[in-house]
Design a protein around this motif. Structure first.
Motif, PDB file in Angstrom:
ATOM      1  N   ARG A   1       6.831  -7.878  -2.752  1.00 23.18           N
ATOM      2  CA  ARG A   1       6.297  -8.533  -1.434  1.00 23.18           C
ATOM      3  C   ARG A   1       5.830 -10.045  -2.082  1.00 23.18           C
ATOM      4  NH1 ARG A   1       6.050  -5.758   2.512  1.00 23.18           N
ATOM      5  NH2 ARG A   1       5.133  -3.780   1.392  1.00 23.18           N
TER       6      ARG A   1
ATOM      7  N   ALA B   1       6.855  -1.959  -3.999  1.00 18.08           N
ATOM      8  CA  ALA B   1       7.188  -2.647  -2.801  1.00 18.08           C
ATOM      9  C   ALA B   1       6.117  -3.933  -2.737  1.00 18.08           C
ATOM     10  CB  ALA B   1       6.855  -1.808  -1.573  1.00 18.08           C
ATOM     11  N   GLU B   2       4.803  -3.532  -3.114  1.00 14.58           N
ATOM     12  CA  GLU B   2       3.618  -4.457  -2.956  1.00 14.58           C
ATOM     13  C   GLU B   2       4.072  -5.721  -3.925  1.00 14.58           C
ATOM     14  OE1 GLU B   2       1.065  -6.790  -1.625  1.00 14.58           O
ATOM     15  OE2 GLU B   2       1.516  -5.125  -0.530  1.00 14.58           O
TER      16      GLU B   2
ATOM     17  N   ARG C   1       9.974 -14.057   2.666  1.00  6.81           N
ATOM     18  CA  ARG C   1       9.277 -12.635   3.334  1.00  6.81           C
ATOM     19  C   ARG C   1      10.150 -11.649   2.875  1.00  6.81           C
ATOM     20  NH1 ARG C   1       9.315 -11.109   9.509  1.00  6.81           N
ATOM     21  NH2 ARG C   1       8.419  -9.055   9.371  1.00  6.81           N
TER      22      ARG C   1
ATOM     23  N   TYR D   1      16.086  -8.997   2.960  1.00  3.30           N
ATOM     24  CA  TYR D   1      15.922  -7.540   2.771  1.00  3.30           C
ATOM     25  C   TYR D   1      16.249  -7.049   1.343  1.00  3.30           C
ATOM     26  CZ  TYR D   1      17.142  -2.585   3.916  1.00  3.30           C
ATOM     27  OH  TYR D   1      16.980  -1.169   3.970  1.00  3.30           O
TER      28      TYR D   1
ATOM     29  N   LEU E   1      11.686  -7.934   3.251  1.00  3.88           N
ATOM     30  CA  LEU E   1      11.865  -6.956   4.442  1.00  3.88           C
ATOM     31  C   LEU E   1      12.262  -5.601   3.585  1.00  3.88           C
ATOM     32  CD1 LEU E   1      14.138  -8.899   7.022  1.00  3.88           C
ATOM     33  CD2 LEU E   1      11.517  -8.562   6.964  1.00  3.88           C
ATOM     34  N   ILE E   2      11.208  -4.559   3.276  1.00  4.05           N
ATOM     35  CA  ILE E   2      11.326  -3.600   2.699  1.00  4.05           C
ATOM     36  C   ILE E   2      11.632  -2.259   3.568  1.00  4.05           C
ATOM     37  CG2 ILE E   2      10.211  -2.314   1.102  1.00  4.05           C
ATOM     38  CD1 ILE E   2       8.862  -4.963   0.245  1.00  4.05           C
TER      39      ILE E   2
ATOM     40  N   ASP F   1       8.737  -0.340   5.165  1.00  2.00           N
ATOM     41  CA  ASP F   1       7.622  -1.099   5.943  1.00  2.00           C
ATOM     42  C   ASP F   1       7.824  -0.313   7.325  1.00  2.00           C
ATOM     43  OD1 ASP F   1       6.800  -2.797   3.834  1.00  2.00           O
ATOM     44  OD2 ASP F   1       8.107  -4.384   4.718  1.00  2.00           O
ATOM     45  N   ASN F   2       8.551   0.618   7.578  1.00  2.00           N
ATOM     46  CA  ASN F   2       8.419   1.049   8.922  1.00  2.00           C
ATOM     47  C   ASN F   2       7.917   2.204   8.902  1.00  2.00           C
ATOM     48  OD1 ASN F   2      10.410   3.424   8.918  1.00  2.00           O
ATOM     49  ND2 ASN F   2      11.793   1.763   8.052  1.00  2.00           N
ATOM     50  N   SER F   3       7.734   2.976  10.108  1.00  2.00           N
ATOM     51  CA  SER F   3       6.783   4.080  10.314  1.00  2.00           C
ATOM     52  C   SER F   3       7.691   5.230  10.299  1.00  2.00           C
ATOM     53  CB  SER F   3       5.564   3.942  11.260  1.00  2.00           C
ATOM     54  OG  SER F   3       6.195   3.431  12.619  1.00  2.00           O
TER      55      SER F   3
END
Length: 160
Positions: free
Chosen positions: A23, A19-20, A32, A4, A34-35, A38-40
């Motif tokens: 990632r 963020a990209e 991996r 995270y 967890l950012i 990433d959620n909507s």
């Protein structure tokens, strides 16, 4: 590992590009990211629940603990760090300036701190922590704090 990424980076004008890049950096090391972006979710409560779920799902947390909108780290990031620690997660925090907090505060205020009865005081006569730590002891003791950025923190996390 699922890591995270905590920090005020989500508020910056180039948040999506950052963020990209994060990632890709983590993927290049076999992890991996967890950012929070990433959620909507769009409501405060929804964002809170989604971020809490990401932290719970993470194996570790890397936190940007640089000052944000003042002298201290972002308050949301500080909460995320505390929550992750309460869950038993490993947390690595990074700062650009790892000098002792009292030294940074004196520079920030533009004046030396007063010493009274063995204690350091700011201009308002408030006590200043003087443990030669780069951040408040509640962050600096339980977290591994390093000088650098995300890549340096990732290297430290990988070698924990």
């Amino acid at each position: 590992m699922k890591i995270y990424l905590a920090g005020p980076d989500v508020f910056l004008p180039d948040a999506l590009a950052r963020a990209e890049a994060a990632r890709q950096l983590l993927a290049g090391h076999g992890h991996r990211a967890l950012i929070p972006l990433d959620n909507s979710e769009t409501t405060a409560a929804g964002i809170y629940r989604a971020n809490i779920a990401l932290i719970a799902d993470a194996d570790a947390v890397i936190a940007n603990l640089n000052p944000f909108r003042g002298f201290e780290p972002d308050s949301g990031t500080a909460f995320e760090v505390g929550y992750a620690l309460a869950l038993g997660k490993t947390v690595v925090g990074y700062v650009a300036d790892d000098r002792p907090q009292a030294d940074k505060l004196a520079d920030h205020l533009g004046a030396p701190l007063a010493r009274v009865d063995g204690r350091l005081l700011d201009a308002q006569q408030n006590a200043v922590e003087n443990f030669a730590l780069p951040l408040n002891l509640m962050l600096a003791i339980p977290c591994r704090i390093i000088r650098g950025g995300l890549e340096e923190a990732l290297q430290v996390l990988g070698g924990r």
